[in-house]
Design a protein around this motif. Sequence first.
Motif, short mmCIF file in Angstrom:
data_model
loop_
_atom_site.label_atom_id
_atom_site.label_comp_id
_atom_site.label_asym_id
_atom_site.label_seq_id
_atom_site.Cartn_x
_atom_site.Cartn_y
_atom_site.Cartn_z
N SER A 192 -7.82 -3.55 -6.58
CA SER A 192 -7.36 -2.71 -7.70
C SER A 192 -9.23 -1.71 -8.51
O SER A 192 -8.94 -0.63 -8.28
CB SER A 192 -6.17 -2.87 -8.91
OG SER A 192 -5.45 -3.28 -7.80
N LYS A 197 -4.68 2.02 -1.82
CA LYS A 197 -3.50 3.36 -2.44
C LYS A 197 -2.40 2.90 -2.22
O LYS A 197 -1.80 2.86 -2.31
CB LYS A 197 -4.56 4.79 -3.00
CG LYS A 197 -5.84 4.80 -3.26
CD LYS A 197 -6.48 6.27 -3.43
CE LYS A 197 -5.11 6.66 -4.55
NZ LYS A 197 -5.98 7.81 -4.77
N LEU A 198 -2.70 2.79 -0.38
CA LEU A 198 -0.94 3.05 0.31
C LEU A 198 -0.21 1.10 -0.37
O LEU A 198 0.56 0.84 -0.52
CB LEU A 198 -1.24 2.79 1.67
CG LEU A 198 -0.11 2.19 2.53
CD1 LEU A 198 1.36 3.05 2.22
CD2 LEU A 198 -0.21 2.92 3.91
N SER A 207 0.16 0.92 -3.39
CA SER A 207 1.67 2.47 -3.74
C SER A 207 2.46 1.28 -3.51
O SER A 207 3.89 1.99 -4.21
CB SER A 207 0.78 3.34 -3.93
OG SER A 207 -0.28 4.03 -4.03
N GLU A 246 4.38 -0.64 -6.32
CA GLU A 246 4.82 -0.05 -7.31
C GLU A 246 6.24 0.67 -6.82
O GLU A 246 7.18 0.79 -8.20
CB GLU A 246 3.30 0.95 -7.97
CG GLU A 246 1.89 0.20 -8.54
CD GLU A 246 2.89 -0.80 -9.93
OE1 GLU A 246 3.67 -0.15 -10.09
OE2 GLU A 246 1.79 -1.16 -9.81
N TRP A 247 5.80 1.42 -5.91
CA TRP A 247 7.21 1.98 -5.64
C TRP A 247 8.20 1.21 -5.23
O TRP A 247 9.75 1.66 -5.37
CB TRP A 247 6.98 2.87 -4.27
CG TRP A 247 5.82 4.44 -4.67
CD1 TRP A 247 6.31 5.27 -5.39
CD2 TRP A 247 5.66 4.35 -3.62
NE1 TRP A 247 4.99 5.54 -5.21
CE2 TRP A 247 4.39 5.49 -4.04
CE3 TRP A 247 4.76 4.54 -2.41
CZ2 TRP A 247 4.03 6.75 -3.16
CZ3 TRP A 247 4.43 4.95 -1.01
CH2 TRP A 247 3.46 6.14 -1.65
#
Length: 279
Positions: free
Chosen positions: A24, A246-247, A250, A253-254
């Motif tokens: 991050s 980012k993937l 993500s 998080e998804w």
Amino acid sequence: MGSSSKNIEQVQEICYLQWMGLQSQRIPELKQLLAKRQSHGDKDNDKKLRELTEMIIGDFKDYAGKRANLAHRHRCSSNYYAPSWNTPLENALIWMGGCRPSSFFRLVYALCGSQTEIRVTQFLRNIDGYDSSGGGGGASLSDLSAEQLAKINVLHVKIIDEEEKMTKKISSLQEDAADIPIATVAYEMEHVGEPNMVVDQALDKQEEAMAALLAEADTLRVDTLAKIVEILSPVQAADFLLAGKKLHLSMHEWGTMRDRRRHDRVVDSEGDARGEEVK
């Protein structure tokens, strides 16, 4: 023993959370340098981009080393093959304790295609300020040269071959779990909860073999990432690493959001069922 295993798992999870935190942290650093390169077109900034990408590869290598150390030292490598700190979505996609190295190439191809489509759309719409020359070459993954694509394709084929070899190794190791002496002891024992030195030794050996495979898979992941970055220009490499981070974040998080929604649906359905019983 149970308490000790839990403590080891917590240490492994802390190591993972620190790694996610570092990822991050690197995202705004990459964005800042990429934005500066795009707005000023200052190629002197390429040196800073290359230094940052090398630092990121170093981060990944350090994390892999810490994982290997924790897996070997505590004979607790199995936690990495289905981590409790991952969401079910992430664990469903996991390969040898992480992502498939070949997925890095799919990311390159996906970014190359999407960025090319964006550029064509911008050109057709004649957006003010759009530089159809590509900003001096190597400005994005849509600018991959034929030579770069050829090198990436050759490397892709080689990595897939390495993955298949490792998949055969883990398959063989999984089959060993149903072999002597574990299968024989399981058949003969009346109570599985009883301590058994033979089983403990066999499972320790299994954990050690899994730890070695985890380290081998992590090495392949790190080496693959480093070799792809070598093929790309500094800007392309930074763009690629930014997308990868980012993937990764993500997907976590998804997966968390899907688990939350699934939990809420179950709670709601149970509440409806209790309401029907009251009626």
